[in-house]
Design a protein around this motif. Structure first.
Motif, mmCIF file in Angstrom:
data_model
loop_
_atom_site.group_PDB
_atom_site.id
_atom_site.type_symbol
_atom_site.label_atom_id
_atom_site.label_comp_id
_atom_site.label_asym_id
_atom_site.label_seq_id
_atom_site.Cartn_x
_atom_site.Cartn_y
_atom_site.Cartn_z
ATOM 1 N N ALA A 99 0.841 -1.210 0.000
ATOM 2 C CA ALA A 99 0.000 0.000 0.000
ATOM 3 C C ALA A 99 0.866 1.247 0.000
ATOM 4 C CB ALA A 99 -0.918 -0.002 1.219
ATOM 5 N N GLY A 100 0.511 2.194 -0.852
ATOM 6 C CA GLY A 100 1.212 3.463 -0.924
ATOM 7 C C GLY A 100 2.422 3.465 -1.835
ATOM 8 N N GLU A 101 2.853 2.286 -2.311
ATOM 9 C CA GLU A 101 4.004 2.243 -3.213
ATOM 10 C C GLU A 101 3.562 2.512 -4.642
ATOM 11 O OE1 GLU A 101 6.900 -0.812 -3.238
ATOM 12 O OE2 GLU A 101 7.157 -0.758 -1.076
ATOM 13 N N THR A 102 4.496 2.998 -5.436
ATOM 14 C CA THR A 102 4.245 3.283 -6.839
ATOM 15 C C THR A 102 4.284 1.986 -7.646
ATOM 16 O OG1 THR A 102 4.912 4.716 -8.650
ATOM 17 C CG2 THR A 102 6.670 3.749 -7.360
ATOM 18 N N ASP A 103 4.031 2.091 -8.943
ATOM 19 C CA ASP A 103 4.079 0.908 -9.805
ATOM 20 C C ASP A 103 5.519 0.415 -9.943
ATOM 21 O OD1 ASP A 103 5.176 1.928 -12.646
ATOM 22 O OD2 ASP A 103 3.922 3.483 -11.746
ATOM 23 N N ALA A 104 5.686 -0.825 -10.412
ATOM 24 C CA ALA A 104 6.997 -1.469 -10.470
ATOM 25 C C ALA A 104 7.967 -0.758 -11.414
ATOM 26 C CB ALA A 104 6.838 -2.938 -10.876
ATOM 27 N N HIS B 126 -15.249 -10.508 -17.476
ATOM 28 C CA HIS B 126 -15.856 -10.837 -16.179
ATOM 29 C C HIS B 126 -14.965 -10.423 -15.007
ATOM 30 C CE1 HIS B 126 -13.329 -14.463 -16.535
ATOM 31 N NE2 HIS B 126 -13.432 -14.538 -15.219
ATOM 32 N N ILE B 127 -13.679 -10.241 -15.252
ATOM 33 C CA ILE B 127 -12.771 -9.769 -14.198
ATOM 34 C C ILE B 127 -12.723 -8.244 -14.170
ATOM 35 C CG2 ILE B 127 -10.350 -9.649 -13.462
ATOM 36 C CD1 ILE B 127 -10.002 -12.517 -14.493
ATOM 37 N N ALA B 128 -12.646 -7.613 -15.342
ATOM 38 C CA ALA B 128 -12.361 -6.180 -15.425
ATOM 39 C C ALA B 128 -13.577 -5.262 -15.345
ATOM 40 C CB ALA B 128 -11.604 -5.888 -16.718
ATOM 41 N N ARG B 129 -14.690 -5.679 -15.924
ATOM 42 C CA ARG B 129 -15.849 -4.778 -15.953
ATOM 43 C C ARG B 129 -16.271 -4.387 -14.540
ATOM 44 N NH1 ARG B 129 -17.819 -8.733 -19.788
ATOM 45 N NH2 ARG B 129 -17.249 -7.955 -21.849
ATOM 46 N N GLY B 130 -16.565 -3.090 -14.361
ATOM 47 C CA GLY B 130 -17.009 -2.591 -13.060
ATOM 48 C C GLY B 130 -15.873 -2.338 -12.083
ATOM 49 N N THR B 131 -14.613 -2.459 -12.541
ATOM 50 C CA THR B 131 -13.464 -2.194 -11.674
ATOM 51 C C THR B 131 -12.635 -1.060 -12.283
ATOM 52 O OG1 THR B 131 -11.835 -3.640 -12.752
ATOM 53 C CG2 THR B 131 -13.360 -4.685 -11.177
ATOM 54 N N ARG B 132 -11.599 -0.646 -11.584
ATOM 55 C CA ARG B 132 -10.708 0.397 -12.116
ATOM 56 C C ARG B 132 -9.957 -0.067 -13.365
ATOM 57 N NH1 ARG B 132 -8.524 4.554 -7.659
ATOM 58 N NH2 ARG B 132 -7.849 5.577 -9.572
ATOM 59 N N LEU B 133 -9.904 -1.381 -13.582
ATOM 60 C CA LEU B 133 -9.285 -1.870 -14.820
ATOM 61 C C LEU B 133 -10.015 -1.329 -16.046
ATOM 62 C CD1 LEU B 133 -8.647 -5.600 -13.882
ATOM 63 C CD2 LEU B 133 -6.894 -3.862 -14.270
ATOM 64 N N ALA B 134 -11.294 -1.096 -15.917
ATOM 65 C CA ALA B 134 -12.108 -0.615 -17.034
ATOM 66 C C ALA B 134 -12.269 0.902 -17.026
ATOM 67 C CB ALA B 134 -13.481 -1.289 -17.002
ATOM 68 N N ASP B 135 -11.624 1.590 -16.098
ATOM 69 C CA ASP B 135 -11.697 3.054 -16.009
ATOM 70 C C ASP B 135 -10.462 3.684 -16.635
ATOM 71 O OD1 ASP B 135 -14.062 2.877 -14.602
ATOM 72 O OD2 ASP B 135 -13.134 3.221 -12.639
ATOM 73 N N ALA B 136 -10.649 4.784 -17.312
ATOM 74 C CA ALA B 136 -9.544 5.505 -17.951
ATOM 75 C C ALA B 136 -8.839 6.399 -16.940
ATOM 76 C CB ALA B 136 -10.050 6.309 -19.139
ATOM 77 N N ARG B 137 -8.247 5.775 -15.956
ATOM 78 C CA ARG B 137 -7.448 6.496 -14.963
ATOM 79 C C ARG B 137 -6.399 5.546 -14.406
ATOM 80 N NH1 ARG B 137 -11.061 6.727 -9.511
ATOM 81 N NH2 ARG B 137 -12.271 4.852 -9.903
ATOM 82 N N ILE C 241 -4.106 3.346 -11.969
ATOM 83 C CA ILE C 241 -4.431 2.420 -10.884
ATOM 84 C C ILE C 241 -3.294 2.481 -9.861
ATOM 85 C CG2 ILE C 241 -4.838 0.015 -10.260
ATOM 86 C CD1 ILE C 241 -5.861 -0.398 -13.142
ATOM 87 N N PRO C 242 -3.563 2.953 -8.640
ATOM 88 C CA PRO C 242 -2.504 3.021 -7.629
ATOM 89 C C PRO C 242 -1.839 1.662 -7.426
ATOM 90 C CG PRO C 242 -4.469 4.170 -6.875
ATOM 91 C CD PRO C 242 -4.850 3.430 -8.135
ATOM 92 N N GLY C 243 -0.503 1.627 -7.538
ATOM 93 C CA GLY C 243 0.230 0.381 -7.364
ATOM 94 C C GLY C 243 0.231 -0.512 -8.594
ATOM 95 N N LEU D 39 -5.686 -6.407 -9.154
ATOM 96 C CA LEU D 39 -6.135 -7.778 -9.394
ATOM 97 C C LEU D 39 -6.029 -8.626 -8.124
ATOM 98 C CD1 LEU D 39 -4.594 -8.228 -12.921
ATOM 99 C CD2 LEU D 39 -7.021 -8.536 -12.372
ATOM 100 N N ALA D 40 -4.956 -8.458 -7.364
ATOM 101 C CA ALA D 40 -4.791 -9.223 -6.121
ATOM 102 C C ALA D 40 -5.898 -8.906 -5.132
ATOM 103 C CB ALA D 40 -3.418 -8.958 -5.511
#
Length: 181
Positions: free
Chosen positions: A20-25, A89-100, A102-104, A110-111
């Motif tokens: 939590a709070g870390e940037t992307d890899a 079925h995994i992405a719809r309705g989550t930030r994966l499907a949003d144009a912004r 994703i923290p971390g 996904l985890a």
């Protein structure tokens, strides 16, 4: 980035969720080398997937998946185009499907959704020639050699969860680890 300033990288930091709070890899890896890594979101949309993605996910022709397209930057210069595909079925309705952003990163999200990536995804690496759009976006002439890495990732329960297609202008080296017996 050229082969003269390439560094040896490891895939493992990109496969697990970030604390939590870390940037992307990528941003963290670049910073550890005194460089500035970043990404620009190019698209987030539902698309009919390319054949290899369709086959891996087991989706029928005409069925859509969510794709997130990003331009990967090193010191503000483009070095990679990355398109990550997720089953609807995994992405719809989550930030994966949003144009912004994703923290971390997506793997962290996904985890939290219960999709922890396996330790050893399949990676396919091969040469290609940049098409006109890739060339323009990456700042190289169309027809220039590029490296395409496609990573097929399943969750720890065996479910296909992500396919990432990365087209890069940089030299790529991997360090492999011997598994314990």
């Amino acid at each position: 980035m050229t082969s003269e300033d390439a560094w040896v990288g490891e895939a493992q930091p990109y496969l697990g969720p970030r604390p939590a709070g870390e940037t992307d890899a990528w941003t963290a890896e670049a910073a550890s080398r005194g460089r500035r890594g970043g990404q620009r979101l190019l698209c987030v949309e539902e698309v009919e997937p390319p054949p290899a993605v369709r086959e891996f996910f087991g989706v029928e022709p005409g069925e859509s998946v969510v794709v997130r397209g990003r331009l990967i930057l090193l010191d503000d210069a483009p070095v990679e185009l990355a398109y990550s595909y997720y089953p609807g079925h995994i992405a719809r309705g989550t930030r994966l499907a949003d144009a912004r952003k994703i923290p971390g990163g997506a793997v962290t999200l996904l985890a939290t959704l219960g999709y922890v990536p396996e330790d050893e995804p399949l990676e396919d690496v091969g040469p290609a020639a940049a098409d006109e759009i890739q060339g323009k976006t990456l700042g190289v002439p169309a027809g220039s050699p590029v490296l395409v890495l496609t990573r097929f990732t399943r969750s720890t329960n065996g479910e296909p969860m992500e396919v990432s297609v990365m087209t890069m202008t940089r030299h790529l080296q991997y360090r492999q680890r011997k598994q314990g017996s």
